[in-house]
Design an enzyme around this catalytic site. Structure first.
Site, PDB file in Angstrom:
ATOM      1  N   GLU A  94      35.382  38.661  23.394  1.00 43.96           N
ATOM      2  CA  GLU A  94      35.383  39.070  21.982  1.00 43.96           C
ATOM      3  C   GLU A  94      36.039  40.429  21.731  1.00 43.96           C
ATOM      4  O   GLU A  94      35.375  41.386  21.302  1.00 43.96           O
ATOM      5  CB  GLU A  94      33.946  39.082  21.440  1.00 43.96           C
ATOM      6  CG  GLU A  94      33.250  37.738  21.518  1.00 43.96           C
ATOM      7  CD  GLU A  94      31.907  37.731  20.801  1.00 43.96           C
ATOM      8  OE1 GLU A  94      31.457  38.792  20.343  1.00 43.96           O
ATOM      9  OE2 GLU A  94      31.316  36.637  20.669  1.00 43.96           O
ATOM     10  N   GLU A 111      30.194  30.433  23.813  1.00 46.19           N
ATOM     11  CA  GLU A 111      28.892  30.888  23.305  1.00 46.19           C
ATOM     12  C   GLU A 111      28.597  30.147  22.015  1.00 46.19           C
ATOM     13  O   GLU A 111      29.482  29.970  21.171  1.00 46.19           O
ATOM     14  CB  GLU A 111      28.874  32.394  22.983  1.00 46.19           C
ATOM     15  CG  GLU A 111      28.885  33.297  24.179  1.00 46.19           C
ATOM     16  CD  GLU A 111      28.869  34.779  23.821  1.00 46.19           C
ATOM     17  OE1 GLU A 111      28.322  35.145  22.748  1.00 46.19           O
ATOM     18  OE2 GLU A 111      29.414  35.554  24.604  1.00 46.19           O
TER      19      GLU A 111
HETATM   20  C1  BGC Z   1      28.282  38.406  22.254  1.00 45.17           C
HETATM   21  C2  BGC Z   1      26.942  38.483  22.943  1.00 45.17           C
HETATM   22  C3  BGC Z   1      25.849  38.646  21.911  1.00 45.17           C
HETATM   23  C4  BGC Z   1      25.871  37.440  21.008  1.00 45.17           C
HETATM   24  C5  BGC Z   1      24.794  37.437  19.932  1.00 45.17           C
HETATM   25  C6  BGC Z   1      28.292  37.627  20.966  1.00 45.17           C
HETATM   26  O1  BGC Z   1      28.979  38.357  20.008  1.00 45.17           O
HETATM   27  O2  BGC Z   1      29.282  37.977  23.143  1.00 45.17           O
HETATM   28  O3  BGC Z   1      26.975  39.523  23.865  1.00 45.17           O
HETATM   29  O4  BGC Z   1      24.593  38.822  22.473  1.00 45.17           O
HETATM   30  O5  BGC Z   1      27.104  37.363  20.348  1.00 45.17           O
HETATM   31  O6  BGC Z   1      24.968  38.501  19.070  1.00 45.17           O
END
Ligand code: BGC
Length: 454
Positions: free
Chosen positions: A167, A354
């Site tokens: 990111e 993610e």
């Molecule tokens: C990040 C994580 C973070 C998650 C939830 C993403 O932007 O890669 O490190 O914990 O979102 O906020």
């Protein structure tokens, strides 16, 4: 959407974490401090002054955490390497004890039949490099490539999937423009410079990978994408939506795939937009093997002169569910973003690196259960949305839930829980939540269970 769902046999089913968020022991075994160590120890930077000093103690509980992944049936695990464990000063001398930790982790994963997916940079820059300007110093492309090379040489024989950066938009927006994340700067002029150095560093690491590799590993980058929907048909809202999209979604992908920055950025940054050497852009365009997409939410955008520099802000959708981090739950935008990437950037293999949600979890019941129905619903609907995109031709090869464990949610501290597995921070007891059991069932049935009601 039809009822029968069956993900391909080769599909990767994973969960993700990052080093500073789970490991704890940030200075153990010769590691140097990172900007997150420094930032979280500075007064007023994180909720309640919380730090990653202990986090989930994963650094010392790695073997049992891998056993837990195996119990859940994961066949992949995305984690990040802490740069300052490997190179305590960010460059120069390698710390063998730091390398040894990731060496053992990779071996433990492989022994458990779990594919390691390694991210080289998940926000924890060595503090020593920040002292030299961090992401603002053009030398960082070489520092990063040198660090990446150490990792490729140590682990490249066993790690099939590498991502350069996690990111980059958040690194710049949170770290250099709005200051909520390390290193906590608020400077319009720095933001585009940090972006550009991140992209140069990414490309330098990809080139180092190509030069080093003898095996069959793949390398890509992980971006967070948030589809932008106009709040109305007005030309002002439509234009604001384009700007917001350029700033958040196209700022990193256009340079990588097309070798150009979106034209909106020049207007967004005005006099802060720097001269960009053309030669840099052709280097940044270095081909990658896959794209990792982090998807959490969408945003509905209206023109807002006060919201600088993009002059756009999000409009809350009262009828919809919001998570504890105030993100709207909107699964159709996941389908949309996957189709958009295919249409705009072509047929590159995609992974959802993610996806997940922070919801308030009830206390662990005496029978060891944690019921988290909102998170179960979130996963069910987003996995269906991902499958929908595959049915429409998207080459999606894997899905990583964020996160395996409740963990240190950056400046929000430990209050926001994203885990499939509950962590009792007093005892470090791990308790798989109902969502973990649900995800395990999805994996076991290759998604068939997603077709069932509700
Ligand atoms: C990040 C994580 C973070 C998650 C939830 C993403 O932007 O890669 O490190 O914990 O979102 O906020």
């Amino acid at each position: 959407m039809s009822d029968s769902i069956r993900f391909p046999e080769s599909f990767l089913w994973g969960a993700a974490t990052s080093a500073y968020q789970v490991e704890g022991s940030p200075l153990a075994d010769g590691a140097g401090p990172s900007i997150w160590h420094r930032f979280s120890h500075s007064p007023g930077r994180t909720a309640g002054g919380e730090t990653g000093d202990v986090a989930c103690d994963h650094y010392r509980r790695m073997e049992s955490d891998v056993a837990l992944m195996r119990e859940l049936g994961l066949n992949a695990y995305r984690f990040s390497i802490s740069w300052s464990r490997i190179l305590p000063a960010g460059r120069g001398a390698v710390n063998p004890r730091g390398v040894a930790f990731y060496d053992r982790l990779v071996d433990a994963l492989l022994a458990a039949g779990i594919r390691p997916n390694v991210t080289l940079y998940h926000w924890d820059l060595p503090a020593a490099l920040d002292d030299r300007g961090g992401w603002l110093n053009p030398d960082i492309a070489e520092w990063f490539a040198d660090y990446a090379r150490v990792c490729f040489r140590a682990l490249g024989d066993r790690v099939p999937m590498w991502a350069t950066l996690n990111e980059p938009w958040v690194v710049t927006d949170g770290g250099y423009l709005h200051g909520a994340l390390a290193p906590g700067h608020r400077n319009l002029f720095e933001a585009p410079i940090a972006t550009h150095q991140l992209l140069r560093a990414h490309a330098a690491a990809v080139r180092a990978f190509r030069a080093e590799r003898r095996g069959t590993g793949e390398i890509g980058i992980v971006v967070n994408l948030e589809p932008k929907y106009p709040a109305s048909d007005s030309p002002a809202d439509q234009a604001a939506t384009q700007r917001a999209d350029a700033y958040m979604n196209r700022q990193y992908l256009d340079p990588i795939f097309f070798g150009t920055y979106p034209e909106e950025l020049c207007a967004i940054f005005g006099e802060a937009w720097p001269e960009i050497p053309a030669a840099d852009m052709s280097l940044i365009r270095e081909p990658i093997d896959f794209l990792g997409i982090n998807y959490y939410t969408r945003s509905v955008v209206r023109h807002d002169d006060a919201a600088l520099p993009v002059r756009a802000s999000g409009v809350r959708q009262p009828a919809h569910t919001y998570t504890e981090t105030q993100w709207e739950v909107y699964p159709p935008a996941l389908t949309r973003v996957l189709l958009w990437v295919k249409e705009r950037y072509g047929d590159i293999p995609l992974y959802i690196t993610e996806n997940g949600a922070a919801f308030y979890d009830p206390p662990t019941a005496t029978d060891g259960r944690v019921d988290d129905p909102l998170r179960v619903q979130y996963y069910r609907d987003h996995l269906r949305a991902a499958y929908d995109a595959m049915r429409q031709g998207v080459d999606l090869r894997g899905y990583f839930a964020w996160s395996l464990l409740d963990n240190f949610e950056w400046s929000l501290g430990y209050g926001k829980r994203f885990g499939l597995v509950h962590v009792d921070y007093q005892t470090q007891q791990r308790t798989p939540k109902a969502s973990a059991r649900f995800y395990a069932e999805v994996i076991r049935t290759r998604g068939a269970v997603l077709g069932a009601c509700p």
